[in-house]
Design a protein around this motif. Structure first.
Motif, mmCIF file in Angstrom:
data_model
loop_
_atom_site.group_PDB
_atom_site.id
_atom_site.type_symbol
_atom_site.label_atom_id
_atom_site.label_comp_id
_atom_site.label_asym_id
_atom_site.label_seq_id
_atom_site.Cartn_x
_atom_site.Cartn_y
_atom_site.Cartn_z
ATOM 1 N N TRP A 115 0.682 49.922 9.807
ATOM 2 C CA TRP A 115 1.167 49.684 11.162
ATOM 3 C C TRP A 115 0.130 50.043 12.227
ATOM 4 C CZ3 TRP A 115 1.661 53.776 14.572
ATOM 5 C CH2 TRP A 115 1.643 55.059 14.022
ATOM 6 N N GLN A 116 -0.705 51.075 11.964
ATOM 7 C CA GLN A 116 -1.724 51.420 12.960
ATOM 8 C C GLN A 116 -2.711 50.272 13.159
ATOM 9 O OE1 GLN A 116 -1.017 53.308 10.217
ATOM 10 N NE2 GLN A 116 -1.147 55.502 10.673
ATOM 11 N N LEU A 117 -3.163 49.672 12.040
ATOM 12 C CA LEU A 117 -4.090 48.545 12.131
ATOM 13 C C LEU A 117 -3.431 47.340 12.802
ATOM 14 C CD1 LEU A 117 -5.861 48.710 8.648
ATOM 15 C CD2 LEU A 117 -6.909 49.084 10.887
ATOM 16 N N ALA A 118 -2.138 47.131 12.482
ATOM 17 C CA ALA A 118 -1.410 46.014 13.094
ATOM 18 C C ALA A 118 -1.375 46.163 14.610
ATOM 19 C CB ALA A 118 0.007 45.951 12.529
ATOM 20 N N LEU A 119 -1.084 47.367 15.088
ATOM 21 C CA LEU A 119 -1.036 47.599 16.536
ATOM 22 C C LEU A 119 -2.419 47.471 17.158
ATOM 23 C CD1 LEU A 119 1.498 50.554 16.938
ATOM 24 C CD2 LEU A 119 1.899 48.100 17.054
ATOM 25 N N SER A 120 -3.452 47.896 16.419
ATOM 26 C CA SER A 120 -4.819 47.769 16.919
ATOM 27 C C SER A 120 -5.205 46.300 17.083
ATOM 28 C CB SER A 120 -5.783 48.468 15.952
ATOM 29 O OG SER A 120 -7.118 48.303 16.361
ATOM 30 N N LEU A 121 -4.849 45.472 16.094
ATOM 31 C CA LEU A 121 -5.145 44.038 16.177
ATOM 32 C C LEU A 121 -4.353 43.383 17.305
ATOM 33 C CD1 LEU A 121 -5.227 42.975 12.413
ATOM 34 C CD2 LEU A 121 -7.156 43.112 13.989
ATOM 35 N N LEU A 122 -3.103 43.823 17.460
ATOM 36 C CA LEU A 122 -2.268 43.275 18.528
ATOM 37 C C LEU A 122 -2.875 43.573 19.892
ATOM 38 C CD1 LEU A 122 0.413 41.760 18.928
ATOM 39 C CD2 LEU A 122 1.552 43.992 19.043
ATOM 40 N N SER A 123 -3.366 44.801 20.052
ATOM 41 C CA SER A 123 -3.994 45.195 21.310
ATOM 42 C C SER A 123 -5.284 44.423 21.554
ATOM 43 C CB SER A 123 -4.278 46.699 21.291
ATOM 44 O OG SER A 123 -4.935 47.111 22.459
ATOM 45 N N GLU A 124 -6.065 44.271 20.480
ATOM 46 C CA GLU A 124 -7.326 43.526 20.600
ATOM 47 C C GLU A 124 -7.066 42.071 20.941
ATOM 48 O OE1 GLU A 124 -10.756 42.024 17.518
ATOM 49 O OE2 GLU A 124 -10.056 44.103 17.283
ATOM 50 N N GLY A 125 -6.049 41.495 20.309
ATOM 51 C CA GLY A 125 -5.707 40.092 20.562
ATOM 52 C C GLY A 125 -5.294 39.856 21.998
ATOM 53 N N ARG A 126 -4.540 40.801 22.558
ATOM 54 C CA ARG A 126 -4.132 40.655 23.960
ATOM 55 C C ARG A 126 -5.348 40.679 24.892
ATOM 56 N NH1 ARG A 126 0.122 44.342 22.721
ATOM 57 N NH2 ARG A 126 -1.054 46.018 23.719
ATOM 58 N N ALA A 127 -6.375 41.431 24.494
ATOM 59 C CA ALA A 127 -7.549 41.596 25.352
ATOM 60 C C ALA A 127 -8.492 40.396 25.316
ATOM 61 C CB ALA A 127 -8.306 42.862 24.950
ATOM 62 N N VAL A 128 -8.557 39.715 24.166
ATOM 63 C CA VAL A 128 -9.576 38.660 24.025
ATOM 64 C C VAL A 128 -9.005 37.250 24.011
ATOM 65 C CG1 VAL A 128 -11.092 40.225 22.766
ATOM 66 C CG2 VAL A 128 -9.549 38.734 21.491
ATOM 67 N N THR A 129 -7.677 37.115 24.004
ATOM 68 C CA THR A 129 -7.089 35.775 24.026
ATOM 69 C C THR A 129 -6.286 35.594 25.312
ATOM 70 O OG1 THR A 129 -5.042 36.445 22.895
ATOM 71 C CG2 THR A 129 -6.889 35.784 21.501
ATOM 72 N N ALA A 130 -5.843 34.363 25.507
ATOM 73 C CA ALA A 130 -5.066 34.075 26.716
ATOM 74 C C ALA A 130 -3.709 34.767 26.682
ATOM 75 C CB ALA A 130 -4.886 32.562 26.860
ATOM 76 N N GLY A 131 -3.274 35.126 25.508
ATOM 77 C CA GLY A 131 -1.981 35.787 25.363
ATOM 78 C C GLY A 131 -1.440 35.613 23.959
ATOM 79 N N MET A 132 -0.830 36.663 23.441
ATOM 80 C CA MET A 132 -0.272 36.588 22.097
ATOM 81 C C MET A 132 1.089 35.911 22.155
ATOM 82 S SD MET A 132 -2.785 38.010 20.689
ATOM 83 C CE MET A 132 -2.341 38.340 18.998
ATOM 84 N N ASP A 133 1.508 35.334 21.015
ATOM 85 C CA ASP A 133 2.793 34.653 20.984
ATOM 86 C C ASP A 133 3.871 35.541 20.365
ATOM 87 O OD1 ASP A 133 2.120 34.656 18.315
ATOM 88 O OD2 ASP A 133 1.925 32.488 18.133
ATOM 89 N N VAL A 134 5.096 35.034 20.358
ATOM 90 C CA VAL A 134 6.237 35.794 19.841
ATOM 91 C C VAL A 134 6.047 36.118 18.360
ATOM 92 C CG1 VAL A 134 8.724 35.717 19.378
ATOM 93 C CG2 VAL A 134 7.828 34.819 21.527
ATOM 94 N N ILE A 135 5.445 35.193 17.616
ATOM 95 C CA ILE A 135 5.237 35.409 16.181
ATOM 96 C C ILE A 135 4.382 36.645 15.942
ATOM 97 C CG2 ILE A 135 4.217 34.442 14.080
ATOM 98 C CD1 ILE A 135 4.932 31.671 15.136
ATOM 99 N N CYS A 136 3.317 36.777 16.723
ATOM 100 C CA CYS A 136 2.410 37.911 16.557
ATOM 101 C C CYS A 136 3.107 39.216 16.931
ATOM 102 C CB CYS A 136 1.168 37.708 17.418
ATOM 103 S SG CYS A 136 -0.182 38.834 17.000
ATOM 104 N N TYR A 137 3.839 39.215 18.028
ATOM 105 C CA TYR A 137 4.575 40.418 18.429
ATOM 106 C C TYR A 137 5.618 40.788 17.374
ATOM 107 C CZ TYR A 137 2.718 40.852 23.204
ATOM 108 O OH TYR A 137 1.912 41.062 24.295
#
Length: 438
Positions: A115-137
């Protein structure tokens, strides 16, 4: 079978294209990506990665589609390390991972409770993409749920809403499930309410998780209310629903309601599982209804189900003990042994206590010695029950048991101390046994 055939056909197509006269790079890209996709759908992550390697050897740089398909294959296989490696490869060749890339990476972390890595990737994705989708969240919430992190799960759900995305049933269900694992029944019920307010219909998974959360919180009223809601909403109540509700009633000594739920299952032509029966037996044991407990134990046998010694017989023996039915307790104990079921420590303790309660010290000590034949270690409860059985005059036996407790480094309890204080009186007056001559 068809999945394996699709994988083989995809790989064969690549071989044919590579050897054909059509060497155009776009054709090769299409063929390789199609092959990797076939492997992904067939859950053949090793083959998918092998094809990515072949592309590099053929001087074809995998594109975002190639990597994303490989990431998805790794995610389906639970290979989170390989998924993270592919994300790193993308950055090294100056390919920017997109929402699909990060979604696959987060999903890969779910199965292995990273779960720690999952949250890290989620945070990174929000920073470098236009926005994460519901599937990723939703995948991030599931990762927190698998890791037993209900606070983080609710935090991710809140971030999803702050991003002006609409949570779907999967996101809410993962949130409810995380609250269930954390024993947070209030939050679980709150999420169900939010689902309805968002015009979403809670599914069986959401309801079952909420009922289980109420069971852990010993809140039988809300558990029964949720069972009624499922019936009114025409959502099928399965074995998990009933098992959790029966257990919730049992924990609160509502044995009549527990039996009513078992009866409801049979009226609905549902065959209760051993888990449901065990929950019912436990309910009767807590309600001091040993006859009902034995009746349910017999129903398990009639239904041709295999009773579980830890729950079925242990709860039955305990019910007999609490009902001061020591003969029934020993009968059940012997029945379990005859069925080649290995009694556990609680079952031994219940049988010893049942005999001790009516002064049958010989049977108590005999059971205590049986621990060693099945390679179990008696605990403080075992010794306390045995020592209490000897208070009627067998003070030497009681002292021996108390010494054994010290030898195996068991901490004396209040009961042990009380037994020790009562021994001098038994030695002086010789109640029911030999008078002390020392």
């Amino acid at each position: 079978m068809w999945q394996k055939q699709a994988v083989e056909a995809g790989i064969a197509a690549i071989r044919r294209t590579s050897e054909s006269e059509l060497r155009a790079r776009d054709h090769l890209y299409f063929s390789y990506n199609a092959g990797i996709s076939a492997c992904e759908k067939g859950r053949e992550w090793q083959q998918a990665l092998a094809l990515l390697g072949e592309m590099r050897e053929a001087d074809l740089q995998p594109n975002v589609i190639s990597y994303n398909t490989g990431l998805s294959a790794c995610a389906k296989g639970g290979e989170w390390r390989l998924a993270l490696s592919l994300l790193g490869d993308m950055r090294e060749v100056n390919l920017r991972p997109d929402v699909i890339s990060y979604s696959s990476g987060v999903t890969a972390c779910v199965k292995e409770e990273q779960w720690q890595l999952a949250l890290s990737l989620l945070s990174e994705g929000r920073a470098v993409t236009a926005g994460m989708d519901v599937i990723c969240y939703s995948a991030g919430i599931s990762a927190c749920e698998k890791g037993g992190q209900w606070q983080h799960a609710l935090s991710v759900l809140g971030e999803l809403q702050l991003a002006r995305l609409r949570p779907d049933v999967i996101a809410f269900a993962a949130g409810v499930s995380s609250c269930e694992k954390g024993g947070q029944w209030c939050h679980a019920l709150s999420l169900l309410r939010e689902m309805r307010e968002a015009q979403l219909k809670p599914d069986a998974i959401s309801y079952n998780a909420a009922i289980s959360a109420c069971e852990k919180g010993e809140n039988w009223e809300h558990a029964m209310s949720l069972m009624s809601e499922m019936w009114e909403s025409r959502i099928r109540r399965d074995d998990t629903s009933y098992g959790a509700a029966i257990s919730a009633c049992g924990k609160c000594r509502e044995w009549q309601r527990a039996l009513m739920l078992l009866s409801d299952m049979q009226e609905a032509q549902m065959e209760p599982s051993v888990i449901c029966y065990n929950a019912g037996i436990s309910s009767c044991e807590k309600g001091l209804e040993w006859q009902q407990a034995l009746s349910l134990l017999r129903m398990i046998a009639q239904a041709d189900l295999q009773p579980n010694v830890i729950f079925s017989y242990s709860a039955g023996v305990s019910a007999c003990y609490k009902g001061r039915e020591w003969q029934q307790a020993l009968c059940l104990f012997s029945e379990a042994r005859a069925a080649s079921l290995s009694p556990d420590v609680p079952m031994f303790n219940a049988a010893i206590s049942a005999c001790a309660g009516v002064g049958h010290w010989q049977q108590s000590l005999s059971l205590l010695r049986e621990f060693w034949t099945v390679r179990l270690q008696p605990d403080a409860i075992s010794y306390n029950a045995g020592a209490s059985a000897c208070l009627g005059g067998q003070w030497r036996q009681a002292l021996t048991l108390l010494r054994e407790m010290q030898e195996v480094k068991l901490e004396p309890s209040i009961i042990s101390s009380a037994t020790t204080l009562r021994l001098p009186l038994a030695r002086k007056v010789g109640i029911g046994g030999e008078r002390c001559r020392c």
